[in-house]
Design a protein around this motif. Structure first.
Motif, PDB file in Angstrom:
ATOM      1  N   ARG A  90       0.864  -1.040   0.359  1.00 39.86           N
ATOM      2  CA  ARG A  90       0.214  -0.578   0.183  1.00 39.86           C
ATOM      3  C   ARG A  90       1.066   1.279  -0.116  1.00 39.86           C
ATOM      4  NH1 ARG A  90      -3.114  -2.957  -1.728  1.00 39.86           N
ATOM      5  NH2 ARG A  90      -4.120  -4.411  -0.837  1.00 39.86           N
ATOM      6  N   ASP A 115       1.228   6.126  -0.024  1.00 44.16           N
ATOM      7  CA  ASP A 115      -0.217   6.730   0.400  1.00 44.16           C
ATOM      8  C   ASP A 115       0.097   7.789  -0.597  1.00 44.16           C
ATOM      9  OD1 ASP A 115       2.672   8.846   0.037  1.00 44.16           O
ATOM     10  OD2 ASP A 115       3.433   7.353   1.714  1.00 44.16           O
ATOM     11  N   ASN A 175      -2.553   2.224  -8.454  1.00 43.68           N
ATOM     12  CA  ASN A 175      -3.390   3.667  -7.999  1.00 43.68           C
ATOM     13  C   ASN A 175      -3.419   4.940  -9.036  1.00 43.68           C
ATOM     14  OD1 ASN A 175      -1.945   2.877  -5.151  1.00 43.68           O
ATOM     15  ND2 ASN A 175      -0.977   1.068  -6.716  1.00 43.68           N
TER      16      ASN A 175
END
Length: 166
Positions: free
Chosen positions: A81, A83, A151
């Motif tokens: 993951r 940010d 993303n």
């Protein structure tokens, strides 16, 4: 696949993932097909892809082999993951162009998933763009492309155009 697929084929043979006979057969088939059609793709790249398509090796085995050979960490992007701030610092257009994915970016370093440790221009160009040291990690081409798509979403070339024009 990589900038030196002949080397990757040899690494796979040394680790007994594939045999020299597998390589020779794949290259023979590629050469026979290349004579029938014009292609600019390197025959070693085509042979490596053929070996993947036929189940002799996998993208994961190639990534593991490269990680071992270059003493780099293998990263699974499905479990990673990132940010939003990291994604903003490395534009999607650069990630797409160089087939890389940012894992983490701090004041002095960018941790970057790459699939081709043999192509030093990629890490050099990203380092120059971000003005940071690049620490590369190995990931498969497919996982990088999937991470970029999920993303970054749609391609935006505006940042890339301004970088190239400077």
């Amino acid at each position: 696949m990589t900038s030196a697929d002949d080397y990757v084929l040899q690494l796979l043979a040394e680790r007994e993932i594939i045999t020299e006979e597998d390589i020779d057969a794949a290259l023979g088939e590629v050469r026979a097909n290349v004579e029938e059609q014009e292609t600019e793709t390197d025959e070693n790249s085509l042979a490596l892809q053929l070996l993947i398509d036929r189940g002799y090796t996998t993208s994961e085995q190639i990534a593991e082999t490269l990680a071992d050979s270059f003493n780099m960490e293998l990263v699974d992007l499905d479990d990673t993951r990132v940010d939003e701030d990291t994604l903003k610092k490395l534009p999607g257009s650069l990630a797409r162009r160089y087939h890389v994915f940012p894992l983490e970016i701090d004041d002095s370093e960018v941790k970057l998933a790459i699939s081709d440790p043999l192509d030093v221009d990629v890490t050099d160009n990203i380092a120059q763009y971000l003005r940071k040291t690049v620490t590369p990690y190995i990931a498969t081409v497919d996982s990088i492309e999937k991470a970029i798509a999920s993303n970054y979403g749609e391609e935006d070339t505006s940042e890339m155009a301004s970088f190239i024009s400077n």
